[in-house]
Design a protein around this motif. Structure first.
Motif, PDB file in Angstrom:
ATOM      1  N   UNK A  60     -22.538  15.232 -28.418  1.00 25.24           N
ATOM      2  CA  UNK A  60     -21.578  14.166 -28.105  1.00 25.24           C
ATOM      3  C   UNK A  60     -20.436  14.238 -29.108  1.00 25.24           C
ATOM      4  N   UNK A  61     -19.226  14.093 -28.612  1.00 26.75           N
ATOM      5  CA  UNK A  61     -18.058  14.031 -29.496  1.00 26.75           C
ATOM      6  C   UNK A  61     -17.753  12.566 -29.754  1.00 26.75           C
ATOM      7  N   UNK A  62     -17.551  12.219 -31.009  1.00 24.94           N
ATOM      8  CA  UNK A  62     -17.288  10.831 -31.365  1.00 24.94           C
ATOM      9  C   UNK A  62     -15.993  10.726 -32.156  1.00 24.94           C
ATOM     10  N   UNK A  63     -15.196   9.744 -31.819  1.00 23.81           N
ATOM     11  CA  UNK A  63     -13.961   9.495 -32.553  1.00 23.81           C
ATOM     12  C   UNK A  63     -13.775   7.987 -32.646  1.00 23.81           C
ATOM     13  N   UNK A  64     -13.245   7.534 -33.773  1.00 22.53           N
ATOM     14  CA  UNK A  64     -12.973   6.110 -33.935  1.00 22.53           C
ATOM     15  C   UNK A  64     -11.474   5.886 -33.904  1.00 22.53           C
ATOM     16  N   UNK A  65     -11.071   4.959 -33.082  1.00 16.94           N
ATOM     17  CA  UNK A  65      -9.650   4.636 -32.932  1.00 16.94           C
ATOM     18  C   UNK A  65      -9.480   3.135 -33.071  1.00 16.94           C
ATOM     19  N   UNK A  66      -8.487   2.746 -33.852  1.00 19.83           N
ATOM     20  CA  UNK A  66      -8.201   1.321 -34.007  1.00 19.83           C
ATOM     21  C   UNK A  66      -6.841   1.033 -33.381  1.00 19.83           C
ATOM     22  N   UNK A  67      -6.822   0.422 -32.204  1.00 24.20           N
ATOM     23  CA  UNK A  67      -5.530   0.112 -31.580  1.00 24.20           C
ATOM     24  C   UNK A  67      -4.751  -0.839 -32.497  1.00 24.20           C
ATOM     25  N   UNK A  68      -3.576  -0.431 -32.950  1.00 25.49           N
ATOM     26  CA  UNK A  68      -2.828  -1.260 -33.895  1.00 25.49           C
ATOM     27  C   UNK A  68      -2.329  -2.570 -33.300  1.00 25.49           C
ATOM     28  N   UNK A  69      -2.133  -2.589 -31.997  1.00 28.39           N
ATOM     29  CA  UNK A  69      -1.639  -3.807 -31.357  1.00 28.39           C
ATOM     30  C   UNK A  69      -2.076  -3.816 -29.901  1.00 28.39           C
ATOM     31  N   UNK A  70      -1.894  -4.950 -29.262  1.00 28.72           N
ATOM     32  CA  UNK A  70      -2.254  -5.051 -27.850  1.00 28.72           C
ATOM     33  C   UNK A  70      -1.386  -4.090 -27.043  1.00 28.72           C
ATOM     34  N   UNK A  71      -1.976  -3.528 -26.009  1.00 23.00           N
ATOM     35  CA  UNK A  71      -1.211  -2.606 -25.174  1.00 23.00           C
ATOM     36  C   UNK A  71      -2.112  -1.668 -24.421  1.00 23.00           C
ATOM     37  N   UNK A  72      -1.483  -0.800 -23.688  1.00 24.56           N
ATOM     38  CA  UNK A  72      -2.204   0.169 -22.867  1.00 24.56           C
ATOM     39  C   UNK A  72      -2.061   1.542 -23.520  1.00 24.56           C
ATOM     40  N   UNK A 105     -11.667  -1.568 -34.716  1.00 20.66           N
ATOM     41  CA  UNK A 105     -11.998  -0.172 -34.448  1.00 20.66           C
ATOM     42  C   UNK A 105     -12.881  -0.015 -33.204  1.00 20.66           C
ATOM     43  N   UNK A 106     -12.645   1.036 -32.490  1.00 19.86           N
ATOM     44  CA  UNK A 106     -13.445   1.363 -31.311  1.00 19.86           C
ATOM     45  C   UNK A 106     -14.063   2.734 -31.537  1.00 19.86           C
ATOM     46  N   UNK A 107     -15.371   2.788 -31.494  1.00 20.26           N
ATOM     47  CA  UNK A 107     -16.043   4.080 -31.607  1.00 20.26           C
ATOM     48  C   UNK A 107     -16.217   4.605 -30.188  1.00 20.26           C
ATOM     49  N   UNK A 108     -15.578   5.729 -29.898  1.00 18.73           N
ATOM     50  CA  UNK A 108     -15.608   6.295 -28.554  1.00 18.73           C
ATOM     51  C   UNK A 108     -16.517   7.519 -28.575  1.00 18.73           C
ATOM     52  N   UNK A 109     -17.558   7.469 -27.747  1.00 22.22           N
ATOM     53  CA  UNK A 109     -18.523   8.580 -27.668  1.00 22.22           C
ATOM     54  C   UNK A 109     -18.359   9.261 -26.320  1.00 22.22           C
ATOM     55  N   UNK A 110     -18.129  10.556 -26.360  1.00 18.97           N
ATOM     56  CA  UNK A 110     -17.857  11.294 -25.115  1.00 18.97           C
ATOM     57  C   UNK A 110     -18.872  12.408 -24.917  1.00 18.97           C
ATOM     58  N   UNK A 111     -19.441  12.426 -23.717  1.00 16.74           N
ATOM     59  CA  UNK A 111     -20.450  13.438 -23.382  1.00 16.74           C
ATOM     60  C   UNK A 111     -20.020  14.134 -22.093  1.00 16.74           C
ATOM     61  N   UNK A 112     -20.036  15.457 -22.140  1.00 13.13           N
ATOM     62  CA  UNK A 112     -19.640  16.226 -20.959  1.00 13.13           C
ATOM     63  C   UNK A 112     -20.830  16.489 -20.047  1.00 13.13           C
ATOM     64  N   UNK A 113     -20.559  16.462 -18.760  1.00  7.49           N
ATOM     65  CA  UNK A 113     -21.576  16.786 -17.759  1.00  7.49           C
ATOM     66  C   UNK A 113     -21.393  18.204 -17.235  1.00  7.49           C
ATOM     67  N   UNK A 114     -20.382  18.903 -17.725  1.00 10.72           N
ATOM     68  CA  UNK A 114     -20.198  20.293 -17.295  1.00 10.72           C
ATOM     69  C   UNK A 114     -19.626  21.154 -18.444  1.00 10.72           C
ATOM     70  N   UNK A 115     -18.354  21.446 -18.397  1.00 12.40           N
ATOM     71  CA  UNK A 115     -17.763  22.369 -19.360  1.00 12.40           C
ATOM     72  C   UNK A 115     -17.128  21.646 -20.559  1.00 12.40           C
ATOM     73  N   UNK A 116     -16.485  22.405 -21.447  1.00 13.43           N
ATOM     74  CA  UNK A 116     -15.739  21.803 -22.559  1.00 13.43           C
ATOM     75  C   UNK A 116     -14.558  21.011 -21.993  1.00 13.43           C
ATOM     76  N   UNK A 117     -14.283  19.875 -22.601  1.00 14.31           N
ATOM     77  CA  UNK A 117     -13.102  19.101 -22.254  1.00 14.31           C
ATOM     78  C   UNK A 117     -12.445  18.660 -23.557  1.00 14.31           C
ATOM     79  N   UNK A 118     -11.351  17.953 -23.420  1.00 12.46           N
ATOM     80  CA  UNK A 118     -10.683  17.397 -24.595  1.00 12.46           C
ATOM     81  C   UNK A 118     -10.439  15.925 -24.372  1.00 12.46           C
TER      82      UNK A 118
END
Ligand SMILES: [Cu+2]
Length: 128
Positions: free
Chosen positions: A93-105, A61-74
């Motif tokens: 801060x918006x936080x989401x956890x994603x688990x890449x199921x397999x190697x890839x981009x 799992x990867x916990x991704x934390x995103x913080x905006x420096x200006x307006x709302x983003x997605x």
């Protein structure tokens, strides 16, 4: 469910039970992995993610934390159900956890129209 159950043959019922048992084993393994979640912090602004590319371990799992420096983003990871809103500067801060199921981009992009360069807001999570 009743209709489904009556259609199950004895053999398919057995394989269903086996699947449930295997599934619960998988959940236990997932809990162990969650303790080792990787954390990535991303700064978001018109019209970029910083970092825009990063490497993680596949199957972890990867916990991704995103913080905006200006307006709302997605933040949307294409081909997955990850799609969250990042509040504007100073609103958290918006936080989401994603688990890449397999190697890839795994390509991600801004999913909230934020200005003229919105369509250039892209990046990639590389699972190895
Ligand atoms: Cu945008």
């Amino acid at each position: 469910m009743v209709v489904l159950m009556t259609r199950l043959t004895r053999r398919s019922w057995l394989s269903l039970c086996t699947g449930i048992i295997a599934g619960s084993t998988g959940a236990a393994a997932l809990n162990v992995r969650q303790q080792k979640a990787q954390v990535i912090e991303i700064t978001v602004e018109r019209f970029s993610f910083t970092p825009s590319e990063f490497r993680v371990k596949a199957g972890t799992p990867v916990e991704i934390r995103l913080r905006s420096e200006d307006t709302d983003h997605g933040f949307r990871i294409l081909g997955t159900d990850v799609n969250i809103t990042i509040p504007k500067r100073g609103k958290g801060v918006a936080t989401v956890t994603f688990q890449p199921p397999s190697a890839g981009r795994y390509v991600f992009e801004c999913s909230k129209l934020c200005g003229a360069g919105h369509s250039f807001m892209r990046g990639a999570l590389i699972a190895e």
